[in-house]
Scaffold this motif. Structure first.
Motif, PDB file in Angstrom:
ATOM      1  N   ALA B  88       0.830  -1.210  -0.086  1.00  0.00           N
ATOM      2  CA  ALA B  88      -0.310   0.091  -0.121  1.00  0.00           C
ATOM      3  C   ALA B  88       0.808   1.195  -0.016  1.00  0.00           C
ATOM      4  O   ALA B  88       0.526   2.297  -0.698  1.00  0.00           O
ATOM      5  CB  ALA B  88      -1.002   0.078   1.251  1.00  0.00           C
ATOM      6  N   SER B  91       2.016   1.834  -3.499  1.00  0.00           N
ATOM      7  CA  SER B  91       0.924   2.621  -4.344  1.00  0.00           C
ATOM      8  C   SER B  91       0.669   3.786  -3.948  1.00  0.00           C
ATOM      9  O   SER B  91       0.249   4.758  -4.848  1.00  0.00           O
ATOM     10  CB  SER B  91      -0.289   1.414  -4.054  1.00  0.00           C
ATOM     11  N   ALA B  92       0.628   4.226  -2.600  1.00  0.00           N
ATOM     12  CA  ALA B  92       0.361   5.704  -2.189  1.00  0.00           C
ATOM     13  C   ALA B  92       1.281   6.475  -2.660  1.00  0.00           C
ATOM     14  O   ALA B  92       1.097   7.704  -2.481  1.00  0.00           O
ATOM     15  CB  ALA B  92      -0.207   5.652  -0.872  1.00  0.00           C
ATOM     16  N   ALA B 122      -0.978   4.962   4.629  1.00  0.00           N
ATOM     17  CA  ALA B 122      -1.474   3.696   3.778  1.00  0.00           C
ATOM     18  C   ALA B 122      -1.205   2.314   4.492  1.00  0.00           C
ATOM     19  O   ALA B 122      -2.063   1.586   4.168  1.00  0.00           O
ATOM     20  CB  ALA B 122      -0.987   3.918   2.438  1.00  0.00           C
ATOM     21  N   MET B 226      -4.353  -3.892  -0.685  1.00  0.00           N
ATOM     22  CA  MET B 226      -5.167  -2.796  -0.318  1.00  0.00           C
ATOM     23  C   MET B 226      -5.005  -1.688  -1.506  1.00  0.00           C
ATOM     24  O   MET B 226      -5.998  -0.972  -1.600  1.00  0.00           O
ATOM     25  CB  MET B 226      -4.320  -1.824   0.854  1.00  0.00           C
ATOM     26  N   LEU B 229      -8.403  -0.904  -3.515  1.00  0.00           N
ATOM     27  CA  LEU B 229      -9.380   0.265  -3.008  1.00  0.00           C
ATOM     28  C   LEU B 229      -9.186   1.382  -4.014  1.00  0.00           C
ATOM     29  O   LEU B 229     -10.282   1.856  -4.454  1.00  0.00           O
ATOM     30  CB  LEU B 229      -9.133   0.247  -1.896  1.00  0.00           C
ATOM     31  N   THR B 230      -8.090   1.954  -3.841  1.00  0.00           N
ATOM     32  CA  THR B 230      -7.944   3.168  -4.647  1.00  0.00           C
ATOM     33  C   THR B 230      -7.524   2.884  -6.333  1.00  0.00           C
ATOM     34  O   THR B 230      -8.141   3.734  -7.250  1.00  0.00           O
ATOM     35  CB  THR B 230      -6.466   4.000  -4.373  1.00  0.00           C
ATOM     36  N   HIS B 231      -7.107   1.683  -6.671  1.00  0.00           N
ATOM     37  CA  HIS B 231      -7.046   1.372  -8.102  1.00  0.00           C
ATOM     38  C   HIS B 231      -8.360   1.609  -8.750  1.00  0.00           C
ATOM     39  O   HIS B 231      -8.338   2.035  -9.926  1.00  0.00           O
ATOM     40  CB  HIS B 231      -6.369   0.125  -7.997  1.00  0.00           C
ATOM     41  N   ARG B 232      -9.486   1.081  -8.089  1.00  0.00           N
ATOM     42  CA  ARG B 232     -10.618   1.000  -8.802  1.00  0.00           C
ATOM     43  C   ARG B 232     -11.247   2.277  -9.100  1.00  0.00           C
ATOM     44  O   ARG B 232     -11.692   2.322 -10.227  1.00  0.00           O
ATOM     45  CB  ARG B 232     -11.598   0.234  -7.946  1.00  0.00           C
ATOM     46  N   TRP B 233     -10.813   3.180  -8.127  1.00  0.00           N
ATOM     47  CA  TRP B 233     -11.122   4.696  -8.715  1.00  0.00           C
ATOM     48  C   TRP B 233     -10.261   5.112  -9.575  1.00  0.00           C
ATOM     49  O   TRP B 233     -10.568   6.003 -10.557  1.00  0.00           O
ATOM     50  CB  TRP B 233     -11.146   5.330  -7.454  1.00  0.00           C
ATOM     51  N   LEU B 234      -9.017   5.033  -9.548  1.00  0.00           N
ATOM     52  CA  LEU B 234      -7.756   6.061 -10.346  1.00  0.00           C
ATOM     53  C   LEU B 234      -7.865   5.198 -11.573  1.00  0.00           C
ATOM     54  O   LEU B 234      -7.518   6.144 -12.598  1.00  0.00           O
ATOM     55  CB  LEU B 234      -6.434   5.581  -9.451  1.00  0.00           C
ATOM     56  N   THR B 237      -9.737   7.272 -13.998  1.00  0.00           N
ATOM     57  CA  THR B 237      -9.389   8.657 -14.098  1.00  0.00           C
ATOM     58  C   THR B 237      -9.393   9.222 -15.742  1.00  0.00           C
ATOM     59  O   THR B 237     -10.058  10.322 -15.946  1.00  0.00           O
ATOM     60  CB  THR B 237      -8.047   9.005 -13.601  1.00  0.00           C
ATOM     61  N   PHE B 240     -12.807   9.074 -16.916  1.00  0.00           N
ATOM     62  CA  PHE B 240     -13.642  10.047 -16.132  1.00  0.00           C
ATOM     63  C   PHE B 240     -13.058  11.465 -16.916  1.00  0.00           C
ATOM     64  O   PHE B 240     -14.163  12.408 -16.871  1.00  0.00           O
ATOM     65  CB  PHE B 240     -13.135   9.826 -14.607  1.00  0.00           C
ATOM     66  N   PHE B 241     -11.884  11.638 -17.031  1.00  0.00           N
ATOM     67  CA  PHE B 241     -11.487  12.946 -17.315  1.00  0.00           C
ATOM     68  C   PHE B 241     -12.242  13.234 -18.706  1.00  0.00           C
ATOM     69  O   PHE B 241     -12.713  14.289 -19.182  1.00  0.00           O
ATOM     70  CB  PHE B 241      -9.987  12.988 -17.654  1.00  0.00           C
TER      71      PHE B 241
END
Lengths: 393, 268, 801
Positions: B88, B91-92, B122, B226, B229-234, B237, B240-241
């Motif tokens: 984590a 990754s962070a 993290a 871990m 969890l952020t990967h799914r959002w990032l 990107t 999204f953009f």
């Protein structure tokens, strides 16, 4: 452009607070973070991140929210709020960057983000987006002084790229405002169940959107009071109604998310976490929502100011709860922000307010104060937004 | 430089063999040139000193008195960076100052660090520590003696442990050995290898005679990495953009045309 | 040790008593871990559950000072349940020997006790002799006066209930220990017994060890793989120091010092050379004259001739000592206090902190005219003259502090508890002007020789010393001398001619005619013409695969790794345990295989305990001053009466009473039992470890471990400052409240016991009060070792200012 302004007692107060902040910052650089701050290994992020970065950037969301409203959705009656919003955003983000320079352990290395490739890191995205957005904001706002200085050619270029830049700006804002939340999704076991959610990115995005109009209204009322013009209450009331919707929807979203995660029990248990949660929800969402749906409040300066201040308070508390207060630590680990930490953030805030106060007096930020078009140089018909003089309405 | 023949490494921390002598703590400080601590009496339960990992202590032995009825027991646990397979912290990190190497260690490159401390937030095991007093502070954590491992040696702690409570070798062999120990002495071990599946698997496999939460370990961690969890959002990107930009551009075009028509209508 | 460290992996049961290897010999834990992997049980008997207990299968708590009760009960248990290795006991011990009528035991006293002198007339314990003057025997072990029956009778009082009433051990744990440990009586099972200072530092410490030896002999555990009576020595080279005769009453190689009554070499040799008790005894020490003469030749070289009895008169004689109590440590410190000692060389020792009754010792140092300290740091002894509470202006001792090189800054060997002499090379040069001890002693010797060249009282012993270790003293020269060489051309035992100057290949070749020299006969064979065997690092094991590693370093004697290993085979040379055989007789090759046999003679009548004049292991031993059998007595300071007899504490213990510091406490004022111990993080008096910041960071301050019940009664919480006091002084330490140290249920009431690590003094990075200020000048009857492991104390929370 009228350079000559009279510094009021408020200006002097702000300057004094800024000076204290500067002194504390010098101590921080000369002696290390530990000499001014209480952040520790259990709480690596404290007041500086919670307020100085998370909340300041969220408050800077006033820029993209009002821009969205006015430029993208074309609700021109809110036009007078646009320039102040962009300036506030610029100052909020600048303030956040300055905060970052103090908060980072090795701020002289901050450029390293720009030469790295770390797409898995939320902070990487936040860093890039904030950096780009700050540039966009600077560009957007540059039109104002450029207008005043009469630099027509530059102005023309700026106006040409305004539209794509503005769109870039609002898009970038969506990205990094939500990424601040994404950042915190990484640690479900570390954040109290009351606040951790898979929807943190959306919660952060929406809370920033919710904060925008509140800050815009608050600033407008304050400016009307201090700069001496009559506030357009119908405009405010109209925006306040939108804000009421935003607050109500956010409240529903947050509570709904809490219920769907099965954390209602935690909310109903005793203890400091639950208390902080209820203060955040109650004072920061529920109360302002109730206030804003009342027409009397929407039409009253004081009522609006109170409601919007509460919304901003709720925003701050939410960010603090997620990042600091709600952090699960071992029983011997504590953190209270030091006076040094608070002093520096106050200094930065005061700085932003001071610069804002100076700029609104020497530049045509508030339409209510702008004199009749005096410069003969404006030969080109104003393109899209940020038009001087009276906007269309 | 790793040769193709060098496989990823792992470590076994067998707490049933640990006698709490703390040679590992001293060897670690020696290899990493950490200064001594100024402690007062004992900070934690038993002889535990300091209380927690910090910028000067990359590993720590926890002292745990466990009393069952009238019978006392003293069980030791060890805290150190788990060198997760999907760290984590790495990754962070916005500047890739933390990276997972092929041989297993998650290493810190101080030349890239900006001091944002996202890694500290993290890490699910609460490992990275900071020296806030320093003018040029750094993240401090166990390095798995990456330099020693590259040279074909074992980490300092594994080298000095007198009871071979610490074993080090190829990860697949360590996993097999850990499982073998549990199978061969079920009365001695609880049937759990801490670090095998936690957060998607780590390089340090702990064995114990008592439940891990009784000896100071962080338990209840998910088995998925871990960063997921952020990967799914990032990872959306760019999408999204592009989507937002297009939507906003479209909306702007629509509303501007409308207002221009209105404007023209008015001035016409 | 009779065995060695690695041999522990061969044990089926390990009993650790009076020792805490996890903290004090952590490297040994490697072997114990591997033993556990192979299925061995680890049993830990200790007053306190410590880091060793944490890996033990059974922990049995024991009140300090009651070891003999505990082990005596195990002896009774073994005999009652017939868990005896019958053949071993019958053949290889004196179980069958008949004891004369002069021996008896009654209510705590053996026959022959003289209360005026607190001494036994040991002649009363003589064996019954036959017409040839040999001890009579009953191989059926039925004779009521045979040793075995007397043993059984002696320990008949040690039933489990009585034992647990004395020791405070929960009976279930006690019986489990008895059961598990005595299971090693089977020929294919072995039990190893590990002990350390917790056993030795008692007024009956030697008898403690005797009780282990008796039990091990009954179970057939001596001389076998995974067995033995194994002392975990208290310092890293104390084995070497006792080997080289640094004890006050010994010569190198455990030869006895001459006494005043030894008029000449012949009468001395007659006194110290044992005569075989029977034809079956190899009686190896009959060769003593060869070793003594070789030693004398080593020391005085050409000046030691037949004519002057090889300079025998140059050897100092043991006198009766201070107050007739010899010159062991307690006597020495009392002599210093009485002003009878002018000067002190203090090398690698810190008695101001490490000695019993430390306040007495420090006051004794005040009386010295001069003191020379050689050490790495200026510790408490070196700085006694400026210690807290004294005025340096009033102390007239001239103190010289010589910086000594550490172990990594010099070359030489260290002998571990397993008798392995391991040669070490120098890693770094000594810093500044610090020097190896060899250089310092060499310089002293040279200076003395120069001084005595001119004049001096009785100068010959110094003048004539054969002293030449090189311009820069060379440890190899010392090691070669210890091994010894031929001084003239000789004919060896196999008929070959050996030239003068060659290294002696083994002590079997030493002679008493002056043709050989050897500085230490037990080291003869370690530095031969083949080279420095202690420096070898061969990794090959012997064919029996029991971890002997005969090519790694060199063990005395003659690289024999397991002593008395002839006891591991029957009279035909067949191992009792073929799976873990130590030696075996190869009838074809007519040679022994495996370890170096303890006595190269073929299997048959020769008994295995060749160092005993009797040739057998002693269940009954008339050699110790305080009794042929161990008997439980309470420590000199004890909270309870002796439940076994009317004799409260060991009648022959040395209890000093002559100085103002020799005060003793009673349970009404000092109701709590105290013991002292060490922690892994510090070393002895902390002279080195309390100058190591990393170690100080782990354990900075002195503390006392007390049980939760006692703490609750006194209102003491962990971290509180408390005063621990005894009749001899009081100290302030921090309290550590723990569940691991609980009171003992003794004779119907609860007795509290607390413990103090003794690593602190006023010097070093972090000073602290000295635990040995509380201990007493009480010495073991045989060895004079101080009883620092048990005394009476009281504890109070320190009142806030």
């Amino acid at each position: 452009m009228n350079w000559r302004i009279r510094l009021t007692w408020w200006d002097l107060t702000l300057l004094a607070v800024m000076a204290i902040g500067v002194v504390l910052a010098v101590v921080r650089y000369a002696g290390g973070i530990a000499t001014v701050a209480n952040i520790n290994n259990a709480y690596p992020w404290g007041w500086w991140v919670g307020y100085g970065i998370m909340t300041m950037i969220a408050a800077g969301g006033v820029g993209f929210t009002i821009t969205l409203l006015v430029e993208v959705f074309g609700v021109h009656r809110f036009h007078p709020l646009l320039r102040p919003a962009v300036l506030m955003a610029l100052l909020c983000y600048s303030g956040a960057i300055i905060m970052l320079m103090v908060e980072l352990g090795r701020p002289w290395m901050v450029w390293m983000i720009l030469v790295s490739w770390a797409p898995t890191a939320a902070l990487y995205e936040v860093g890039w987006c904030a950096f780009l957005y700050l540039s966009v904001l600077a560009f957007e706002f540059a039109q104002v002084p450029l207008e005043e200085l009469g630099w027509g050619r530059v102005l023309r270029i700026t106006r040409m790229i305004y539209m794509p830049l503005m769109l870039l700006g609002v898009t970038l804002s969506h990205l990094h405002q939500s990424s601040l939340g994404t950042l915190m999704t990484l640690i479900p076991h570390k954040i109290n169940v009351l606040w951790w959610s898979e929807q943190l990115p959306l919660l952060y995005l929406f809370s920033a959107m919710m904060a925008g109009p509140a800050l815009a209204i608050l600033e407008y009322l304050a400016a009307a009071r201090w700069l001496g013009f009559e506030p357009r209450m119908e405009m405010l009331a109209s925006l306040a109604r939108i804000e009421a919707w935003l607050v109500g929807l956010f409240l529903a979203f947050q509570v709904g998310d809490l219920v769907s995660r099965g954390a209602v029990g935690a909310a109903l248990s005793g203890g400091w976490f639950a208390l902080s949660f209820w203060v955040e929800i109650g004072l920061g969402l529920l109360l302002p929502f109730v206030l804003l749906i009342l027409p009397e409040v929407r039409q009253s300066r004081g009522g609006l100011a109170m409601a919007c201040a509460l919304v901003l308070f709720g925003l701050l508390l939410h960010r603090l709860n997620v990042t600091v207060i709600g952090l699960r630590v071992r029983h011997w680990e504590t953190y209270i922000p030091s006076l040094g930490e608070i002093g520096i953030t106050l200094g930065i805030t005061a700085g932003a307010m001071f610069v804002f106060g100076v700029l609104v007096r020497i530049l045509p930020i508030h339409e209510e104060l702008t004199p009749a078009p005096a410069s003969p140089r404006r030969a080109v018909a104003p393109a899209a937004a940020l038009r001087g003089a009276r906007g269309l309405s | 430089m790793t040769t193709p023949a060098q496989k990823p490494k792992a470590m076994i921390q067998d707490n049933t063999r640990c006698i709490g002598c703390r040679a590992c703590m001293v060897a670690c400080k020696s290899w990493n040139n950490r200064p001594a601590d100024h402690t007062d009496f004992f900070a934690g339960p038993g002889y535990q000193n300091p209380r927690d990992l910090d910028a000067n202590n990359y590993t720590l032995i926890t002292f745990n008195e466990i009393v069952t009825g009238a019978k006392p027991d003293w069980v030791f646990g060890r805290q150190l960076c788990m060198h997760c397979d999907h760290p984590a912290c790495a990754s962070a990190c916005p500047t890739t100052a933390l990276t997972k190497t092929a041989l297993g260690p998650v290493v810190f490159n101080q030349n890239r660090c900006i001091g944002c401390r996202a890694c500290m937030q993290a890490c699910p095991f609460l490992i990275p520590k900071y020296d806030y007093e320093n003018l040029a502070p750094l993240i401090h954590k166990c390095t798995f003696c990456a330099d020693r491992v590259e040279a074909g040696l074992k980490p300092a702690c594994a080298t000095v442990c007198p009871t071979a409570a610490i074993s080090f070798g190829d990860r697949d062999e360590m996993v097999a050995e850990a499982k073998r120990r549990i199978a061969s002495a079920p009365g001695t071990y609880i049937p759990e290898i801490y670090g095998l599946d936690e957060v998607g698997g780590t390089s340090v496999l702990h064995l114990s005679s008592v439940p891990f939460d009784q000896i100071g370990y962080i338990t209840g961690l998910p088995k998925t990495p871990m960063p997921d969890l952020t990967h799914r959002w990032l990872r959306v990107t760019p999408h999204f953009f592009a989507l937002l930009y297009a939507v906003f551009a479209g909306l702007t075009w629509i509303t501007h045309r409308r207002s221009k028509k209105q404007h023209e209508g008015k001035t016409a | 040790m009779t065995n060695h460290w690695i041999d522990m992996i061969n044990a089926d049961v390990v009993l650790i008593m009076g020792g805490n290897p996890a903290e004090d010999h952590p490297i040994a834990m490697n072997w114990l871990t591997r033993a556990k992997e192979r299925g061995a049980y680890i049993l830990h008997v200790d007053p306190r559950f410590n880091r060793t207990s944490s890996i033990a299968d059974v922990f049995a708590k024991l009140r300090s000072g009651t070891d003999i009760a505990f082990v005596g009960g195990m002896i009774k248990y073994a005999i009652e349940k017939n868990r005896i290795h019958q053949e071993y006991v019958r053949e290889y011990t004196n179980a069958s020997w008949i004891v004369g009528d002069g021996y008896s035991f009654s209510d705590g006293l053996f026959s022959g006790f003289d209360p005026a002198t607190n001494r036994y007339d040991r002649a009363r314990w003589a064996y019954a002799l036959d017409a040839q003057g040999q001890p009579r025997r009953d191989p059926t072990l039925k004779h009521p006066r045979c040793v075995f029956r007397l043993l059984e009778q002696h320990f008949a009082r040690y039933d489990a209930d009585t034992v647990c009433r004395i020791t405070g051990t929960p009976k279930e744990a006690y019986l489990r220990v008895c059961d598990l440990y005595t299971s090693t009586f089977a020929p294919d099972r072995a039990g190893t017994w590990l002990y350390a200072m917790g056993t030795a530092q008692h007024s009956h410490g030697t008898q403690n060890i005797r009780s282990y030896a008796i039990l091990q002999l009954l179970l057939g555990n001596i001389g076998v793989a995974g067995g033995g009576v194994n002392a975990m020595r208290g310092e890293s080279n104390v084995q070497g120091s006792t080997d080289q005769g640094l004890n006050w009453d010994g010569l190198p190689g455990y030869l006895k010092m001459p006494v005043e009554a030894d008029a000449d070499l012949a009468s001395y040799l007659k006194r110290v050379t044992p005569v075989a008790a029977n034809a079956q005894s190899a009686n190896w020490l009959q060769n003593t004259p060869k070793y003594v003469v070789s030693l004398l030749k080593a020391w005085w070289g050409e000046k030691a001739t037949r004519e002057n009895e090889f300079a025998f008169s140059y050897l100092p004689r043991l006198g009766s000592g201070f107050e007739g109590k010899g010159y062991a440590f307690l006597a020495l410190t009392h002599a210093m206090l009485a002003g009878e000692v002018k000067g002190l060389f203090c090398f690698g020792q810190n008695p101001a902190v490490g000695g019993a009754n430390a306040r007495l010792i420090r006051s004794g140092l005040d009386k010295l005219d001069w003191m020379v300290v050689a050490d790495l740091f200026e510790h408490e002894t070196a700085s006694f003259w400026k210690r807290p509470g004294v005025d340096p202006a009033r102390i007239e001792t001239e103190v010289f502090v010589l910086p000594a090189a550490s172990g990594v800054e010099k070359e030489g060997s260290i002998v571990n508890s397993g008798r392995w002499a391991q040669w070490r090379h120098r890693a770094v040069k000594p810093i500044a002007d610090s020097r190896p001890d060899l250089d310092i002693v060499d310089g002293l010797a040279q200076a003395l020789k120069r001084a005595y060249e001119k004049d001096g009282v009785f100068p010959e012993p110094i003048r004539h010393l054969a002293w030449d270790y090189g311009h820069e003293p060379d440890p190899h020269k010392v090691a070669r001398e210890l091994n010894g060489r031929f001084l003239s051309d000789v004919t060896a035992a196999d008929g070959a001619r050996v030239a003068a100057g060659k290294q002696v290949p083994g002590f079997a070749q030493l002679r008493d005619d002056g043709s050989t020299m050897s500085g230490n006969w037990i080291y003869c064979g370690g530095y031969t013409e083949a080279g420095n065997l202690a420096a070898r690092r061969g990794m090959a094991d012997t064919s029996n695969g029991i971890g002997l590693y005969p090519e790694w370093a060199w063990a005395w004697p003659m690289n024999r790794r397991i002593l008395y290993n002839r006891a591991s085979v029957n009279r035909k040379g067949e191992p009792f345990n073929p799976r873990k055989w130590v030696i075996r007789w190869n009838a074809e090759k007519k040679a022994w295989e495996g370890d170096v046999p303890d006595g190269a003679m073929p299997p048959g009548e020769t008994n295995p305990f060749i160092m005993q004049s009797s040739g057998v292991g002693h269940l009954f031993s008339p050699d110790l001053v305080d009794g042929p059998f161990p008997e439980h007595y309470e420590p000199v300071e004890s909270p309870v009466r002796n439940l076994l007899s009317k004799i409260q504490s060991s009648p022959c213990a040395q209890v000093w009473k002559s100085s103002e510091f020799d005060k003793y406490g009673t349970p009404d004022v000092f109701p709590i039992v105290a013991t002292t111990y060490r922690v892994s993080e510090h070393w002895q008096t902390g002279a080195m470890s309390r100058n190591m910041p990393w170690l100080v960071g782990l354990v900075p301050h002195p503390f006392v471990e007390i049980g939760s019940a006692l703490a609750a009664r006194e209102g003491i919480a962990t971290g509180d400052r408390v005063i621990v006091s005894s009749a001899r002084g009081s100290i302030e330490v921090r309290a550590l409240v723990t569940e691991r140290f609980q009171p003992f249920f003794v004779d119907g009431r609860l007795i509290d016991e607390i413990g103090l690590p003794w690593h602190w003094g006023y010097a070093g990075i972090v000073p602290g009060d000295i635990a040995n200020d509380l201990t007493a000048s009480v010495g073991d009857a045989n060895s004079a070792i101080p009883e620092t492991k048990v005394f009476l104390c009281n504890i109070k929370k320190k009142a806030s200012a």
